[in-house]
Write an enzyme that holds these catalytic residues in place. Structure first.
Site, PDB file in Angstrom:
ATOM      1  CG  ASP A 275      -1.568  -1.559   7.021  1.00 20.31           C
ATOM      2  OD1 ASP A 275      -2.691  -1.730   7.530  1.00 20.31           O
ATOM      3  OD2 ASP A 275      -1.298  -0.583   6.301  1.00 20.31           O
TER       4      ASP A 275
ATOM      5  NE  ARG B  50     -10.454  -1.601  -3.288  1.00 22.38           N
ATOM      6  CZ  ARG B  50      -9.801  -0.970  -2.314  1.00 22.38           C
ATOM      7  NH1 ARG B  50      -8.675  -1.498  -1.845  1.00 22.38           N
ATOM      8  NH2 ARG B  50     -10.208   0.178  -1.851  1.00 22.38           N
TER       9      ARG B  50
ATOM     10  CG  PHE C  27      -1.994   1.059   1.108  1.00 25.40           C
ATOM     11  CD1 PHE C  27      -3.054   0.906   0.236  1.00 25.40           C
ATOM     12  CD2 PHE C  27      -1.922   2.208   1.864  1.00 25.40           C
ATOM     13  CE1 PHE C  27      -4.025   1.885   0.115  1.00 25.40           C
ATOM     14  CE2 PHE C  27      -2.885   3.187   1.756  1.00 25.40           C
ATOM     15  CZ  PHE C  27      -3.949   3.030   0.874  1.00 25.40           C
TER      16      PHE C  27
ATOM     17  CE1 TYR D  32     -10.413   4.851   5.596  1.00 22.70           C
ATOM     18  CE2 TYR D  32      -9.315   5.860   7.471  1.00 22.70           C
ATOM     19  CZ  TYR D  32      -9.329   5.509   6.136  1.00 22.70           C
ATOM     20  OH  TYR D  32      -8.245   5.798   5.340  1.00 22.70           O
ATOM     21  CE  LYS D  33      -8.819   0.782   3.905  1.00 26.87           C
ATOM     22  NZ  LYS D  33      -8.211   1.949   4.578  1.00 26.87           N
TER      23      LYS D  33
END
Length: 397
Positions: A183, A356, A114, A208-209
């Protein structure tokens, strides 16, 4: 109806006409969040003002709410902390790990990790005179040598959803004398994470995911108990001091995980995250993971049956090797996704050509999966995506 669907779907507020398949990027709104924030503002902030730090326990929220994460990632409550953003938290842990392994000059990661993880690691290396070495994902384990201070990896790849073998990499790192820092942003809350069982050293994760804490929710930090007293935070803020309100000139780290606090925590944001974490109450992560695998596989099967060769799977075919999102490639993937969003099927796009689709096991169901695949097929058949408005790039994809 599955146990999860019966327990959890009504815990969220999602528009009835929307198929929301982007919980891997921003979790849906828990029904409890608006009232929790209103109550905090009306009954705590407005009425009790600064006394709320003691009266309502604001000062302890980074630790007390982090304890809710313990069963989600299989860790001890005392090993978890809510603090800062994922990027800032990652910087803290990588810097502490590099210091704990002084004399070693390499941070090892994977290519196409990422981007923010790469940027943070490179900035830290530039600051400390270290080297960031990036290798292909399947070469990580064999690249851990006696110059590696810390191995920094994302557990679930944000593009493909491929899952690293956490236990094997932790073991290889330990054998080489290196630390691991994971992560968990694209895995915590969607698939099983076993920080204790795999003997993980350090980890960060997004709030927040899949954890449903709201846009920009604070992240979490994990430090294994066996390491806590030997890890030194690089950002020595007053909230991480052993006695913050002694207001001493010299820094003395707080005992345990609290030393990784820096500045004053955002109480409104942490309260919203608490509501997000509460959506997991009474639900086992083994059930969440099983539902994740079932939903993602049902979507793959439906898309391949309906769309044929018009799209190609860009995620692992084996559900056990995949996180909770699925990517399909299309030469005009961005435009196709915009056409889907116009039909109220919400996913997202990752360059150069990946559509996605994320499956949040707490609120997505089989109906979402099958209807989304059907609408995708209709858009591809009709070339509805080939409309100028769907090609105009927005700032957020």
């Amino acid at each position: 109806m599955s146990r999860i669907e019966a327990l959890a779907r009504e815990r969220f507020s999602i528009p009835n006409d929307v198929i929301y398949l982007d919980g891997n990027s921003l979790g849906a709104l828990p029904r409890a969040t608006p009232e929790r924030l209103r109550a905090l503002m009306r009954e705590e902030w407005r009425s009790d003002l600064i006394a709320s730090w003691n009266k309502h326990g604001w000062i302890d929220l980074p630790m007390s709410i982090a304890a809710r994460l313990a069963p989600i990632v299989n860790a001890k409550p005392a090993e978890l902390l809510i603090a800062d953003s994922t990027s800032v938290s990652l910087f803290k842990l990588l810097a502490a790990a590099a210091r704990a392994r002084s004399g070693r000059k390499t941070i090892l990661t994977q290519r196409r990790n990422f981007p923010t993880d790469l940027y943070v690691a490179q900035g830290l290396c530039d600051m400390l005179g270290l080297t960031l070495r990036a290798v292909d994902a399947d070469a990580v384990r064999d690249s851990i040598d006696d110059d590696v201070a810390v191995v920094s990896l994302t557990h679930v790849d944000y593009r493909s959803a491929a899952v690293h073998e956490m236990a094997a990499i932790n073991r290889a790192s330990r054998d080489a004398g290196a630390l691991t820092c994971w992560d968990l942003s694209h895995s915590a809350g969607a698939i099983e994470v076993d920080l204790a069982g795999t003997e993980c050293d350090l980890a960060v994760g997004c709030g927040y995911k899949y954890l449903n804490g709201g846009p920009g929710a604070p992240a979490f930090i994990f430090v294994a108990e066996r390491l806590l007293e030997t890890m030194h935070p690089p950002l020595q803020g007053w909230m991480g001091h052993a006695q913050p309100f002694a207001f001493e000139d010299g820094y003395q780290p707080a005992p345990g995980i609290a030393r990784f606090l820096t500045g004053t925590p955002s109480i409104l944001a942490i309260a919203a995250l608490d509501c997000g974490l509460a959506t997991f109450d009474g639900i086992a992560m083994a059930d969440v993971a099983a539902r994740s695998r079932g939903l993602s596989q049902a979507f793959i099967d439906a898309v391949e049956a309906r769309c044929g060769d018009a799209v190609s799977l860009a995620s692992p075919g084996d559900p056990a090797a995949r996180g909770s999102h699925v990517c399909f490639a299309h030469p005009h993937g961005y435009a196709v996704m915009q056409a889907l969003i116009a039909r109220k099927v919400i996913g997202d796009f990752r360059a150069p050509d990946l559509m996605r689709f994320g499956f949040a096991p707490l609120y997505n169901d089989e109906g979402d999966v099958l209807r989304a695949a059907e609408i995708l097929g209709e858009i591809l058949d009709s070339r509805a995506w080939d409309d100028p408005r769907f090609h105009a790039r927005a700032k957020v994809t």
